[in-house]
Enzyme design. Structure first.
Site, PDB file in Angstrom:
ATOM      1  N   GLU A 260       0.781  -1.213   0.049  1.00  0.00           N
ATOM      2  CA  GLU A 260       0.094  -0.107   0.188  1.00  0.00           C
ATOM      3  C   GLU A 260       1.002   1.267  -0.032  1.00  0.00           C
ATOM      4  O   GLU A 260       0.865   1.934   0.816  1.00  0.00           O
ATOM      5  CB  GLU A 260      -1.020   0.139   1.422  1.00  0.00           C
ATOM      6  CG  GLU A 260      -1.853  -1.182   1.719  1.00  0.00           C
ATOM      7  CD  GLU A 260      -2.518  -1.156   3.031  1.00  0.00           C
ATOM      8  OE1 GLU A 260      -2.041  -0.392   3.884  1.00  0.00           O
ATOM      9  OE2 GLU A 260      -3.471  -1.890   3.011  1.00  0.00           O
ATOM     10  N   TYR A 303       5.447  18.373  11.288  1.00  0.00           N
ATOM     11  CA  TYR A 303       6.419  17.445  11.509  1.00  0.00           C
ATOM     12  C   TYR A 303       7.798  18.034  11.704  1.00  0.00           C
ATOM     13  O   TYR A 303       8.744  17.380  11.730  1.00  0.00           O
ATOM     14  CB  TYR A 303       6.598  16.142  10.639  1.00  0.00           C
ATOM     15  CG  TYR A 303       5.260  15.887  10.124  1.00  0.00           C
ATOM     16  CD1 TYR A 303       4.610  14.945  11.004  1.00  0.00           C
ATOM     17  CD2 TYR A 303       4.757  15.778   8.992  1.00  0.00           C
ATOM     18  CE1 TYR A 303       3.331  14.276  10.607  1.00  0.00           C
ATOM     19  CE2 TYR A 303       3.638  15.339   8.480  1.00  0.00           C
ATOM     20  CZ  TYR A 303       2.978  14.463   9.338  1.00  0.00           C
ATOM     21  OH  TYR A 303       1.930  13.994   8.755  1.00  0.00           O
ATOM     22  N   CYS A 328      -1.238  34.149  10.392  1.00  0.00           N
ATOM     23  CA  CYS A 328      -1.221  34.516  11.366  1.00  0.00           C
ATOM     24  C   CYS A 328      -0.703  33.404  12.623  1.00  0.00           C
ATOM     25  O   CYS A 328      -1.674  33.459  13.336  1.00  0.00           O
ATOM     26  CB  CYS A 328      -2.312  35.251  12.042  1.00  0.00           C
ATOM     27  SG  CYS A 328      -2.671  36.716  10.854  1.00  0.00           S
ATOM     28  N   GLU A 329       0.472  32.959  12.120  1.00  0.00           N
ATOM     29  CA  GLU A 329       0.904  32.035  13.175  1.00  0.00           C
ATOM     30  C   GLU A 329       2.359  31.812  13.167  1.00  0.00           C
ATOM     31  O   GLU A 329       3.060  31.985  11.992  1.00  0.00           O
ATOM     32  CB  GLU A 329       0.413  30.322  12.982  1.00  0.00           C
ATOM     33  CG  GLU A 329      -0.948  30.284  12.903  1.00  0.00           C
ATOM     34  CD  GLU A 329      -1.538  29.665  14.247  1.00  0.00           C
ATOM     35  OE1 GLU A 329      -0.725  29.455  15.075  1.00  0.00           O
ATOM     36  OE2 GLU A 329      -2.839  29.835  14.382  1.00  0.00           O
TER      37      GLU A 329
HETATM   38  C1  LIG Z   1      -0.991   5.858   5.410  1.00  0.00           C
HETATM   39  C2  LIG Z   1      -0.986   4.670   5.090  1.00  0.00           C
HETATM   40  C3  LIG Z   1      -0.298   3.950   3.950  1.00  0.00           C
HETATM   41  C4  LIG Z   1       0.590   4.784   3.139  1.00  0.00           C
HETATM   42  O1  LIG Z   1       1.649   5.216   3.855  1.00  0.00           O
HETATM   43  P1  LIG Z   1       2.858   5.993   3.025  1.00  0.00           P
HETATM   44  O2  LIG Z   1       3.877   6.116   3.961  1.00  0.00           O
HETATM   45  O3  LIG Z   1       2.420   6.934   2.467  1.00  0.00           O
HETATM   46  O4  LIG Z   1       3.440   4.574   1.966  1.00  0.00           O
HETATM   47  C5  LIG Z   1      -0.492   2.740   3.783  1.00  0.00           C
HETATM   48  N1  LIG Z   1      -1.322   1.932   4.588  1.00  0.00           N
HETATM   49  C6  LIG Z   1      -2.023   2.479   5.489  1.00  0.00           C
HETATM   50  C7  LIG Z   1      -2.973   1.602   6.535  1.00  0.00           C
HETATM   51  C8  LIG Z   1      -1.853   3.744   5.903  1.00  0.00           C
HETATM   52  O5  LIG Z   1      -2.601   4.275   7.037  1.00  0.00           O
END
Ligand SMILES: *Cc1c(COP(=O)(O)O)cnc(C)c1O
Length: 402
Positions: A260, A303, A328-329
């Site tokens: 993913e 971050y 404004c921060e």
């Molecule tokens: C955010 C997320 C991703 C993607 O993360 P990347 O660091 O952008 O690759 C994949 N799986 C889940 C469950 C996520 O919450």
């Protein structure tokens, strides 16, 4: 990346985001081919950049989608991603989202707690359907990334421990409305070390083998996302080694790998382009003030993230400064204590690595319209999201003024 930022600024005004779709293609193909030894599905993590044209581009390459809200599921369906390539993840799904996901018949729901599994079972029963379930395991491994984007430790809110997961799979097996389909982990984002991934995958693969021994056979091994990109001078995980490490752990198992990636696919495709309004000196400190701000790109504020910055002029004179926006921060900055050339009104500034978690985190703070998004593909540019107008911003409030 061969993009004429000045031309785009004339055509579309500033600030804007521009994404190089050819870069996205290359990233997708690189990762897909690393997994070629086995059946795999790259499910793009839509939250990284959810512009419909970006998702559609990835869909055309064969990507599925990893979604963290029903809205993201609908975005993926809208651009033609098949339901059987869509996964729904997230630690707090709403009943109505679960119901809709089940009605839409997506590939699987990544479940993150006992309580959620019970809800899904109840809703599936009401609908008289079988919910395909994947359980997110929290392997309790430190991914060695920024604490805000670390998710694989028990102290993080994500997933369940191994014993709980096992119990939940048994519940699935014994239920008429649940089908144990996959297993899921995602230990963090912007990962640059392979070792924590290797250890986590091993722990989860052992669970898959344990489950197989009690006749619970899973079809999908979802390793999550998290592959890092270069913002500065990071040394990255080699995609081939990454895939190989995962495939090695799955040796002997007949299971499809799901990955993913979000940031990896789109992060370095994007550039945020803003223009200089003014320079000023407060005491000893030089500030360069631009028309973009933290509401457009919040990663430095949120971050303390580093983004490479380039002023697009030929000025030889340079000095230390803070690059800030008009909001404004005091937290409204893109970089602090950075050496930049002396600038003039209207000089352009490019902020790189802005394709992931930038536009999607934008807001209307200070009643600033969200900026335009542009795609460049095969040397051609096109608008993929209009700049928001004042009317857009007030549209949902106006009728309620008394
Ligand atoms: C955010 C997320 C991703 C993607 O993360 P990347 O660091 O952008 O690759 C994949 N799986 C889940 C469950 C996520 O919450």
């Amino acid at each position: 990346m061969n993009i004429n930022f000045k031309e785009l600024a004339q055509k579309y005004q500033t600030p804007y985001y521009v994404y190089d779709f050819d870069h996205i293609t290359n990233q997708y193909e690189e990762l897909k081919s690393a997994f070629r030894a086995r059946k795999s599905l790259l499910a793009y993590a839509v939250k990284a950049n959810s512009n419909l044209s970006v998702i559609k581009h990835l869909a055309s390459l064969g990507a599925g989608a990893d979604c963290v809200s029903i809205g993201e599921v609908k975005r993926a369906l809208k651009v033609g991603i098949a339901p059987y390539k869509i996964i729904f993840s997230g630690v707090g799904k709403i009943d109505s989202e679960i119901k809709e996901a089940l009605e839409l018949g997506i590939l699987m729901i990544n479940v993150e707690s006992d309580a959620e599994l019970n809800r899904v079972e109840m809703i599936a029963k009401e609908l008289d359907v079988v919910a395909r379930i994947s359980i997110r395991v929290n392997p309790n491994i430190d991914p060695k990334t920024h604490p805000y984007i670390s998710t694989g430790l028990h102290e993080n809110k994500f997933g369940v421990d191994i014993d709980t997961a096992k119990r939940m799979y048994i519940q699935c097996k014994n239920s008429d409305n649940l089908e144990p389909t996959g297993i899921h982990l995602h230990i963090g984002s912007q990962l640059t070390e392979l070792q924590p991934i290797k250890e986590s995958v091993k722990i989860v693969a052992d669970l898959v083998k344990n489950l197989a021994a009690i006749k619970i056979e899973l079809s999908f091994f979802d390793v999550g996302g998290g592959l890092g990109i270069v913002y500065d001078d990071e040394k990255l995980i080699d995609t081939y080694e990454y895939a190989q490490t995962i495939l090695d752990s799955l040796f002997g198992l007949d299971i499809t790998v799901v990955c993913e990636p979000g940031r990896f696919l789109v992060g370095n495709s994007g550039v945020f382009v803003t223009k200089v309004l003014y320079e000023k000196i407060n005491g000893e400190k030089r500030f360069v003030i631009v028309d973009g701000a933290m509401n457009d790109l919040i990663r430095p504020s949120l971050y303390n993230a580093y983004h490479k910055i380039e002023v697009l002029n030929n000025n030889e004179e340079h000095s230390d400064c803070n690059l800030v926006g008009p909001v404004c921060e005091s937290g409204d900055f893109f970089a602090k204590n950075v050496d930049l050339p002396k600038t003039e009104h209207n000089d352009l500034v490019a902020i790189y690595s802005a394709g992931a978690y930038c536009y999607t985190m934008a807001s209307n703070y200070n009643t600033r319209g969200r900026v335009a998004e542009i795609a460049v593909e095969d040397g051609e540019d096109r608008l993929i999201r209009k700049r928001e107008t004042f009317e857009d911003i007030i549209a949902l409030e106006e009728e309620f003024i008394k």
